[in-house]
Design a protein around this motif. Structure first.
Motif, PDB file in Angstrom:
ATOM      1  N   HIS A   1       0.841  -1.199   0.000  1.00 23.53           N
ATOM      2  CA  HIS A   1       0.000   0.000   0.000  1.00 23.53           C
ATOM      3  C   HIS A   1       0.879   1.255   0.000  1.00 23.53           C
ATOM      4  N   THR A   2       1.885   1.262   0.843  1.00 25.27           N
ATOM      5  CA  THR A   2       2.790   2.411   0.911  1.00 25.27           C
ATOM      6  C   THR A   2       3.565   2.573  -0.395  1.00 25.27           C
ATOM      7  N   ALA A   3       4.017   1.459  -0.967  1.00 29.39           N
ATOM      8  CA  ALA A   3       4.735   1.522  -2.243  1.00 29.39           C
ATOM      9  C   ALA A   3       3.848   2.124  -3.320  1.00 29.39           C
ATOM     10  N   HIS A   4       2.582   1.753  -3.325  1.00 30.86           N
ATOM     11  CA  HIS A   4       1.645   2.303  -4.307  1.00 30.86           C
ATOM     12  C   HIS A   4       1.512   3.816  -4.134  1.00 30.86           C
ATOM     13  N   GLU A   5       1.429   4.265  -2.891  1.00 26.83           N
ATOM     14  CA  GLU A   5       1.317   5.706  -2.628  1.00 26.83           C
ATOM     15  C   GLU A   5       2.540   6.478  -3.100  1.00 26.83           C
ATOM     16  N   LYS A   6       3.704   5.840  -3.076  1.00 27.17           N
ATOM     17  CA  LYS A   6       4.947   6.516  -3.438  1.00 27.17           C
ATOM     18  C   LYS A   6       5.334   6.348  -4.903  1.00 27.17           C
ATOM     19  N   CYS A   7       4.766   5.380  -5.582  1.00 24.71           N
ATOM     20  CA  CYS A   7       5.154   5.048  -6.958  1.00 24.71           C
ATOM     21  C   CYS A   7       4.922   6.227  -7.905  1.00 24.71           C
ATOM     22  N   TYR A   8       5.984   6.651  -8.560  1.00 26.09           N
ATOM     23  CA  TYR A   8       5.923   7.788  -9.485  1.00 26.09           C
ATOM     24  C   TYR A   8       4.974   7.520 -10.650  1.00 26.09           C
ATOM     25  N   ILE A   9       4.977   6.308 -11.146  1.00 29.65           N
ATOM     26  CA  ILE A   9       4.120   5.978 -12.284  1.00 29.65           C
ATOM     27  C   ILE A   9       2.654   5.990 -11.849  1.00 29.65           C
ATOM     28  N   ALA A  10       2.350   5.335 -10.731  1.00 26.09           N
ATOM     29  CA  ALA A  10       0.969   5.298 -10.236  1.00 26.09           C
ATOM     30  C   ALA A  10       0.452   6.709  -9.959  1.00 26.09           C
ATOM     31  N   ASN A  11       1.327   7.592  -9.518  1.00 26.86           N
ATOM     32  CA  ASN A  11       0.925   8.969  -9.230  1.00 26.86           C
ATOM     33  C   ASN A  11       0.788   9.816 -10.489  1.00 26.86           C
ATOM     34  N   SER A  12       1.149   9.274 -11.628  1.00 26.52           N
ATOM     35  CA  SER A  12       1.167  10.054 -12.875  1.00 26.52           C
ATOM     36  C   SER A  12       0.099   9.657 -13.878  1.00 26.52           C
ATOM     37  N   VAL A  13      -0.602   8.574 -13.632  1.00 25.06           N
ATOM     38  CA  VAL A  13      -1.593   8.109 -14.606  1.00 25.06           C
ATOM     39  C   VAL A  13      -3.007   8.428 -14.123  1.00 25.06           C
ATOM     40  N   ASN A  14      -3.950   8.429 -15.057  1.00 23.72           N
ATOM     41  CA  ASN A  14      -5.332   8.794 -14.726  1.00 23.72           C
ATOM     42  C   ASN A  14      -6.267   7.584 -14.673  1.00 23.72           C
ATOM     43  N   PHE A  15      -5.716   6.446 -14.347  1.00 22.93           N
ATOM     44  CA  PHE A  15      -6.516   5.232 -14.200  1.00 22.93           C
ATOM     45  C   PHE A  15      -5.974   4.467 -12.998  1.00 22.93           C
ATOM     46  N   PRO A  16      -6.767   3.574 -12.421  1.00 23.05           N
ATOM     47  CA  PRO A  16      -6.314   2.864 -11.226  1.00 23.05           C
ATOM     48  C   PRO A  16      -5.250   1.807 -11.525  1.00 23.05           C
ATOM     49  N   ILE A  17      -4.305   1.718 -10.606  1.00 22.27           N
ATOM     50  CA  ILE A  17      -3.347   0.624 -10.590  1.00 22.27           C
ATOM     51  C   ILE A  17      -3.623  -0.129  -9.294  1.00 22.27           C
ATOM     52  N   LEU A  18      -4.127  -1.330  -9.448  1.00 20.03           N
ATOM     53  CA  LEU A  18      -4.509  -2.156  -8.303  1.00 20.03           C
ATOM     54  C   LEU A  18      -3.367  -3.101  -7.956  1.00 20.03           C
ATOM     55  N   CYS A  19      -3.332  -3.535  -6.713  1.00 12.54           N
ATOM     56  CA  CYS A  19      -2.275  -4.448  -6.286  1.00 12.54           C
ATOM     57  C   CYS A  19      -2.895  -5.595  -5.507  1.00 12.54           C
ATOM     58  N   GLU A  20      -2.613  -6.815  -5.951  1.00  4.63           N
ATOM     59  CA  GLU A  20      -3.109  -8.036  -5.313  1.00  4.63           C
ATOM     60  C   GLU A  20      -1.928  -8.906  -4.908  1.00  4.63           C
ATOM     61  N   PRO A  21      -1.232  -8.527  -3.826  1.00  2.35           N
ATOM     62  CA  PRO A  21      -0.021  -9.255  -3.457  1.00  2.35           C
ATOM     63  C   PRO A  21      -0.293 -10.598  -2.783  1.00  2.35           C
ATOM     64  N   VAL A  22       0.657 -11.508  -2.925  1.00  8.35           N
ATOM     65  CA  VAL A  22       0.683 -12.766  -2.192  1.00  8.35           C
ATOM     66  C   VAL A  22       2.042 -12.807  -1.507  1.00  8.35           C
ATOM     67  N   ILE A  23       2.033 -12.986  -0.198  1.00  7.73           N
ATOM     68  CA  ILE A  23       3.268 -13.029   0.577  1.00  7.73           C
ATOM     69  C   ILE A  23       3.431 -14.427   1.136  1.00  7.73           C
ATOM     70  N   THR A  24       4.585 -15.021   0.901  1.00  3.15           N
ATOM     71  CA  THR A  24       4.910 -16.310   1.504  1.00  3.15           C
ATOM     72  C   THR A  24       6.271 -16.189   2.172  1.00  3.15           C
ATOM     73  N   THR A  25       6.624 -17.181   2.964  1.00  7.33           N
ATOM     74  CA  THR A  25       7.914 -17.166   3.674  1.00  7.33           C
ATOM     75  C   THR A  25       8.755 -18.368   3.264  1.00  7.33           C
ATOM     76  N   LYS A  26      10.044 -18.211   3.469  1.00  4.89           N
ATOM     77  CA  LYS A  26      10.993 -19.271   3.141  1.00  4.89           C
ATOM     78  C   LYS A  26      12.201 -19.106   4.047  1.00  4.89           C
ATOM     79  N   ALA A  27      12.702 -20.218   4.532  1.00  9.08           N
ATOM     80  CA  ALA A  27      13.889 -20.172   5.399  1.00  9.08           C
ATOM     81  C   ALA A  27      15.148 -19.948   4.591  1.00  9.08           C
TER      82      ALA A  27
END
Length: 157
Positions: A131-157
């Motif tokens: 969410h924070t990355a989206h708020e800071k992204c220069y490209i997302a802040n420059s376009v007139n359409f939504p950029i959605l993010c659907e992340p999947v986070i997993t872990t690994k040792a």
């Protein structure tokens, strides 16, 4: 980080003259070469739907790639600052463009990053940082359409 104005210079050279220039809509190639300084050149064209070469990058591909790469760069920066150790990052982003006789435009881009963090890391924080990355992204802040993010986070040792 250097704040202030930043300028980006690129050259786009059309290489699609088949001998008669733009004498007709189907008479010329859409091929071009994108260059910037000493960086590797990018072979470009239009989308195959618009008589382009499907083996070359088109502006629509590059827009989706730019949004994805910008988000990723901000995300990795934020994770490093927050102590979230990212081991792998793969985004399968997709853009949707609406085309009509009058004009075409993107209606959205969906980023689908799959992020692997070090086992024991804060999965909730890793997800929130998108969410924070989206708020800071220069490209997302420059376009007139939504950029959605659907992340999947997993872990690994």
């Amino acid at each position: 980080m250097a704040y202030g104005e930043h300028n980006y210079a690129v050259s786009v050279q059309w290489t699609g003259n088949r001998g008669s220039g733009t004498s007709g809509y189907r008479e010329y190639g859409r091929d071009h070469v994108i260059s910037a300084g000493t960086k590797p050149a990018i072979a470009g064209s239009s989308d195959a739907a618009f008589l382009g070469d499907a083996s070359r990058w088109n502006p629509e591909d590059l827009l989706v790639a730019s949004a994805s790469a910008c988000h990723k760069l901000w995300y990795l920066h934020l994770c490093a600052d927050a102590g979230v150790v990212v081991l792998e990052y793969l985004d399968n982003a997709e853009g949707t463009m609406l085309d009509s006789k009058e004009q075409g435009r993107f209606s959205q881009i969906v980023l689908r990053p799959h992020v692997v963090i070090l086992a024991g890391g804060n999965v909730e924080l890793a997800e929130h940082l998108h969410h924070t990355a989206h708020e800071k992204c220069y490209i997302a802040n420059s376009v007139n359409f939504p950029i959605l993010c659907e992340p999947v986070i997993t872990t690994k040792a």
